[in-house]
Design an enzyme around this catalytic site. Structure first.
Site, short mmCIF file in Angstrom:
data_model
loop_
_atom_site.label_atom_id
_atom_site.label_comp_id
_atom_site.label_asym_id
_atom_site.label_seq_id
_atom_site.Cartn_x
_atom_site.Cartn_y
_atom_site.Cartn_z
N CYS A 44 0.79 -1.34 -0.15
CA CYS A 44 -0.03 0.01 0.06
C CYS A 44 0.80 1.28 0.00
O CYS A 44 1.68 1.39 -0.81
CB CYS A 44 -1.11 -0.19 1.32
SG CYS A 44 -2.25 1.05 0.86
N HIS A 82 -3.79 -4.81 -0.59
CA HIS A 82 -3.19 -5.61 0.86
C HIS A 82 -3.50 -6.86 0.79
O HIS A 82 -4.64 -7.65 0.84
CB HIS A 82 -4.35 -4.88 1.92
CG HIS A 82 -3.91 -3.52 2.35
ND1 HIS A 82 -3.13 -3.15 3.37
CD2 HIS A 82 -4.53 -2.42 2.18
CE1 HIS A 82 -3.04 -1.92 3.60
NE2 HIS A 82 -3.94 -1.33 2.79
N GLU A 110 -2.54 -9.21 2.66
CA GLU A 110 -2.92 -9.86 4.04
C GLU A 110 -4.52 -9.67 4.48
O GLU A 110 -4.90 -10.06 5.28
CB GLU A 110 -2.15 -8.97 5.27
CG GLU A 110 -2.52 -7.64 5.51
CD GLU A 110 -1.96 -6.55 4.58
OE1 GLU A 110 -2.20 -5.23 5.21
OE2 GLU A 110 -1.51 -6.81 3.57
#
Length: 201
Positions: A78, A180, A182
């Site tokens: 990001c 992202h 994750e």
């Protein structure tokens, strides 16, 4: 060992939790020595580009990141991806790490909401180690108002939001995801797993 870099501008614990879930050895790095000892690095980031660069400078991490990125894999996520570029015009011109040629500019998406927030699909331009096992049009989770302006040679994947937006960039040992991984479910975890395999080589 992957060092998740703590410089006060990143949602690092969601990244650490994802690595823990995958069984990838990792640590939180708050100083240059820990970064130097690691086998790979992840640079997360949320917030504004100038503030993040200032925090990296305060922690004396700029030079060590640039040096270590010539020796072992680095993944920016990001805002962390945006910091990899030469500069950003967010709140005025600010120099970045300069690890990938290009600049960070506002998203110009006419009649679309800014920030670009939510799920969007990836178009694979140049496959790389991070895209192994990832299908075309895989969806990832984005939250950002700025994008990288860089040459196609450095773009592995892009997405579309009123214009083409680099989503996965790559140069040498340096990788960056505007999304992202994750927070992007199984496919995002797969990409983190691919990065961990790079670190193990």
């Amino acid at each position: 060992m992957i060092a998740v870099i703590d410089y006060g501008a990143g949602n690092l614990f969601s990244v650490k939790n994802a690595l823990d879930f995958l069984g990838v050895e990792n640590c939180i790095a708050k100083d240059a020595e820990t970064i130097q000892k690691a086998d790979g690095m992840i640079l997360p980031g949320v917030g504004a580009f100038p503030d993040a660069m200032e925090k990296l400078k305060e922690k004396n991490m700029v030079s060590v990141l640039c040096e270590e990125a010539t020796k072992k894999p680095l993944l920016g996520i990001c805002l962390g991806m945006q910091l990899l570029f030469e500069s950003s015009c967010e709140f005025g011109e600010t120099r970045g790490l300069g690890l990938i040629p290009g600049h960070v500019v506002p998203i110009h998406a006419k009649n679309l909401k800014i920030p670009h927030m939510g799920w969007n699909d990836l178009k694979i331009l140049h496959p790389c180690a991070m895209t192994q096992g990832i299908e075309e049009h895989t969806y990832m989770y984005f939250v950002h108002s700025f994008r990288a302006d860089t040459e196609d040679d450095y773009i592995s994947c892009y997405t579309e939001y009123g214009e083409q937006i680099p989503a996965l960039v790559h140069k040498g040992l340096v990788y960056g995801t505007q999304y992202h991984p994750e927070k992007s479910g199984a496919r995002g975890l797969k990409m983190l797993e691919n990065f961990a395999r790079l670190v193990e080589k």
